[in-house]
Design an enzyme around this catalytic site. Structure first.
Site, mmCIF file in Angstrom:
data_model
loop_
_atom_site.group_PDB
_atom_site.id
_atom_site.type_symbol
_atom_site.label_atom_id
_atom_site.label_comp_id
_atom_site.label_asym_id
_atom_site.label_seq_id
_atom_site.Cartn_x
_atom_site.Cartn_y
_atom_site.Cartn_z
ATOM 1 N N GLU A 73 0.958 -1.047 -0.153
ATOM 2 C CA GLU A 73 -0.106 0.232 -0.166
ATOM 3 C C GLU A 73 0.841 1.870 -0.149
ATOM 4 O O GLU A 73 2.150 1.554 1.006
ATOM 5 C CB GLU A 73 -0.489 0.183 1.465
ATOM 6 C CG GLU A 73 -2.165 1.087 1.841
ATOM 7 C CD GLU A 73 -2.637 1.116 2.343
ATOM 8 O OE1 GLU A 73 -3.345 -0.180 2.534
ATOM 9 O OE2 GLU A 73 -3.170 1.990 3.083
ATOM 10 N N ASP A 75 0.071 5.245 0.080
ATOM 11 C CA ASP A 75 -0.497 6.444 0.765
ATOM 12 C C ASP A 75 -0.642 8.112 1.647
ATOM 13 O O ASP A 75 0.720 8.364 1.883
ATOM 14 C CB ASP A 75 -1.192 5.644 2.490
ATOM 15 C CG ASP A 75 -1.679 4.370 2.979
ATOM 16 O OD1 ASP A 75 -2.193 3.956 1.711
ATOM 17 O OD2 ASP A 75 -1.392 4.560 3.533
ATOM 18 N N GLU A 77 -2.551 10.473 3.798
ATOM 19 C CA GLU A 77 -3.452 10.928 3.365
ATOM 20 C C GLU A 77 -3.782 12.283 4.601
ATOM 21 O O GLU A 77 -2.674 12.086 5.135
ATOM 22 C CB GLU A 77 -3.958 10.052 5.099
ATOM 23 C CG GLU A 77 -4.007 8.130 4.671
ATOM 24 C CD GLU A 77 -4.137 7.808 6.075
ATOM 25 O OE1 GLU A 77 -4.896 6.828 6.378
ATOM 26 O OE2 GLU A 77 -3.101 7.557 7.031
ATOM 27 N N GLN A 90 -0.232 12.657 5.692
ATOM 28 C CA GLN A 90 0.940 11.488 6.077
ATOM 29 C C GLN A 90 0.713 10.855 4.852
ATOM 30 O O GLN A 90 0.226 10.360 4.600
ATOM 31 C CB GLN A 90 -0.543 11.020 7.326
ATOM 32 C CG GLN A 90 0.551 9.935 7.559
ATOM 33 C CD GLN A 90 0.038 9.121 9.207
ATOM 34 O OE1 GLN A 90 -0.166 9.551 10.094
ATOM 35 N NE2 GLN A 90 -1.386 8.443 8.624
ATOM 36 N N THR A 91 1.774 10.206 4.606
ATOM 37 C CA THR A 91 1.794 9.605 3.897
ATOM 38 C C THR A 91 2.760 8.094 4.626
ATOM 39 O O THR A 91 3.699 8.057 5.361
ATOM 40 C CB THR A 91 3.734 9.833 2.589
ATOM 41 O OG1 THR A 91 4.355 10.240 3.561
ATOM 42 C CG2 THR A 91 2.557 10.630 1.980
ATOM 43 N N ASN A 92 2.503 6.836 3.703
ATOM 44 C CA ASN A 92 2.858 5.769 4.769
ATOM 45 C C ASN A 92 2.957 4.285 3.435
ATOM 46 O O ASN A 92 1.844 4.761 2.101
ATOM 47 C CB ASN A 92 1.210 5.389 5.636
ATOM 48 C CG ASN A 92 2.340 3.796 6.510
ATOM 49 O OD1 ASN A 92 3.121 3.732 6.361
ATOM 50 N ND2 ASN A 92 1.607 3.626 7.383
ATOM 51 N N ARG A 101 4.779 3.527 8.349
ATOM 52 C CA ARG A 101 6.354 3.804 7.677
ATOM 53 C C ARG A 101 5.495 5.400 7.885
ATOM 54 O O ARG A 101 6.325 5.705 6.527
ATOM 55 C CB ARG A 101 6.590 2.947 6.888
ATOM 56 C CG ARG A 101 7.608 1.589 7.130
ATOM 57 C CD ARG A 101 8.349 1.144 6.139
ATOM 58 N NE ARG A 101 8.582 0.239 5.847
ATOM 59 C CZ ARG A 101 8.620 -0.722 5.399
ATOM 60 N NH1 ARG A 101 7.506 -0.963 5.251
ATOM 61 N NH2 ARG A 101 9.242 -2.013 5.856
ATOM 62 N N GLU A 102 5.665 5.680 8.437
ATOM 63 C CA GLU A 102 4.201 7.395 8.362
ATOM 64 C C GLU A 102 5.394 8.393 8.381
ATOM 65 O O GLU A 102 6.329 8.243 9.442
ATOM 66 C CB GLU A 102 3.833 7.445 9.778
ATOM 67 C CG GLU A 102 2.266 6.705 10.138
ATOM 68 C CD GLU A 102 2.645 5.665 11.065
ATOM 69 O OE1 GLU A 102 4.052 4.791 11.024
ATOM 70 O OE2 GLU A 102 1.782 4.434 10.686
ATOM 71 N N ASP A 166 -11.059 9.742 16.426
ATOM 72 C CA ASP A 166 -10.021 9.346 17.315
ATOM 73 C C ASP A 166 -8.499 9.076 17.910
ATOM 74 O O ASP A 166 -7.641 8.631 17.899
ATOM 75 C CB ASP A 166 -10.831 7.236 17.674
ATOM 76 C CG ASP A 166 -10.081 6.972 16.262
ATOM 77 O OD1 ASP A 166 -9.798 7.759 15.032
ATOM 78 O OD2 ASP A 166 -9.903 5.763 16.141
ATOM 79 N N TRP A 167 -7.451 9.823 16.010
ATOM 80 C CA TRP A 167 -6.358 9.855 15.868
ATOM 81 C C TRP A 167 -6.069 11.219 15.147
ATOM 82 O O TRP A 167 -4.858 12.000 15.493
ATOM 83 C CB TRP A 167 -5.653 8.194 15.556
ATOM 84 C CG TRP A 167 -6.230 8.203 13.804
ATOM 85 C CD1 TRP A 167 -7.456 7.554 13.606
ATOM 86 C CD2 TRP A 167 -5.015 8.352 13.293
ATOM 87 N NE1 TRP A 167 -7.688 6.927 12.366
ATOM 88 C CE2 TRP A 167 -6.388 7.556 11.790
ATOM 89 C CE3 TRP A 167 -4.807 9.614 12.562
ATOM 90 C CZ2 TRP A 167 -5.798 8.055 10.494
ATOM 91 C CZ3 TRP A 167 -4.032 9.254 10.886
ATOM 92 C CH2 TRP A 167 -5.169 8.775 9.853
ATOM 93 N N GLY A 171 -3.453 14.035 17.783
ATOM 94 C CA GLY A 171 -3.719 12.217 18.048
ATOM 95 C C GLY A 171 -4.275 12.164 18.766
ATOM 96 O O GLY A 171 -4.990 11.063 19.366
#
Length: 257
Positions: A73, A75, A77, A90-92, A101-102, A166-167, A171
Site C-alpha cells: 500500500e 498512502d 492521508e 501523512q504518507t505511509n 512507516r509514517e 480518535d487519531w 493525536g
C-alpha cells in the site's frame, strides 16, 4: 474510470462527470476506486480538501493491493485541522504486509482553497510521493539489504473521505465538529499511466516504459533540492527518528535519496 466502493449516496459527479464530490456527514463517509489494478507507473489526482474547521476528518488518496496480510500500500492521508492551522499530509508505505512507516508534512499552502496535484510514481527502483511536482517522500528499493519493496502485486487506486477523530488531529485531542457538517472534498483529473492487471504480462518488466527511464531512477538535482526543502522546513514527524517506537533505526532509513 472509477467505481463507487462505499456509500453511493455520498458521492456526487460534478461538471459533467469530470469532477467528483465526496461527502462526510454523521451517517457516513464514502469512497471510490479505479476499476483496474496496476503494476508500476504513475497515478495522479487533483484534490481540493475540506475547508475551514476540518479537524477529525481524513481525506485519502492511495494505492492498495487488497491482499490482507501481505498487502502492499502507498498512502496519502490528509489530516484535517482546526480553522487557521496548517493541513498535514501523512504518507505511509506498506510492503509485503509491513507498514508503520509514517511521515507527516505540513503543507505550505491552503489545500482547501484550490485544487492541487498529488501523485505517486512507482517503478522498480523507487516510489516517489509528490505534491504539485515537489517530492515529499522517497522510498527506495533496498531489497539487496533485505528490505521489502512492493513489486509483484498490482494495486488499485482508492479515494475516501471519513471521520477518524480518535487519531487524526493532534493525536485525537481535537474532535470533529459535526455542526460544520456536511464536509466536502473534491477530486478531478484522475490520471494513471501504468501496467493494467489483467493486461499484457510483459508490460511490468518492459524497461522501455517511460517510468523506468534513467531520469526516474533517482531525483533530479532540482527535485532533490525541493525534497530537502520540504524535509527541513515542513516535515513534522518521521518514523525514522521516533526512538520511542523504533529504538533501533529501521534499515531503510539509511537509504538517503
Amino acid at each position: 474510470m472509477a467505481t463507487v466502493t462505499w456509500s453511493d449516496s455520498h458521492i456526487r459527479q460534478l461538471d459533467g462527470g469530470r469532477a467528483i464530490q465526496l461527502v462526510l456527514d454523521r451517517n457516513s463517509g464514502c469512497g471510490f476506486a479505479s476499476k483496474s489494478k496496476y503494476l508500476f507507473g504513475r497515478v495522479s489526482m487533483k484534490i481540493k480538501l475540506v475547508p475551514g474547521d476540518s479537524a477529525g476528518t481524513v481525506t485519502a488518496f492511495y494505492m492498495n493491493s487488497d491482499t490482507d496480510t501481505i498487502r502492499d500500500e502507498l498512502d496519502f492521508e490528509f489530516l484535517g485541522n482546526r480553522t487557521g492551522q496548517p493541513y498535514t499530509v501523512q504518507t505511509n508505505v506498506y510492503a509485503h504486509g509491513k507498514g508503520d512507516r509514517e511521515q507527516r508534512v505540513n503543507l505550505w499552502f491552503d489545500p482547501a482553497a484550490d485544487f492541487h496535484t498529488y501523485s505517486i510514481m512507482w517503478n522498480h527502483g523507487q516510489v516517489v510521493f509528490s505534491v504539485d511536482d515537489v517530492p515529499i517522500r522517497v522510498y527506495k528499493n533496498n531489497e539487496a539489504k533485505g528490505i521489502p519493496f512492493p513489486k509483484t502485486q498490482p494495486m488499485g487506486v482508492f479515494s475516501t473521505l471519513w471521520e477518524a477523530d480518535d487519531w487524526a488531529t493532534r493525536g485525537g485531542l481535537e474532535k470533529i465538529n459535526w455542526s460544520k457538517a456536511p464536509f466536502y472534498a473534491y477530486y478531478k483529473d484522475f490520471d494513471i499511466e501504468g501496467c493494467p492487471v489483467p493486461g499484457p504480462s510483459a508490460c511490468a518488466t518492459n524497461a522501455a516504459n517511460w517510468w523506468e527511464g534513467a531520469s526516474y531512477k533517482q531525483l533530479s538535482a532540482q527535485q532533490a533540492t525541493r525534497y530537502r526543502w520540504v524535509r527541513m522546513n515542513h516535515m513534522i514527524y518521521d518514523y525514522c527518528t521516533d526512538k520511542s517506537r523504533y529504538p533501533v533505526t529501521p534499515p531503510e532509513c539509511f537509504a538517503g535519496i
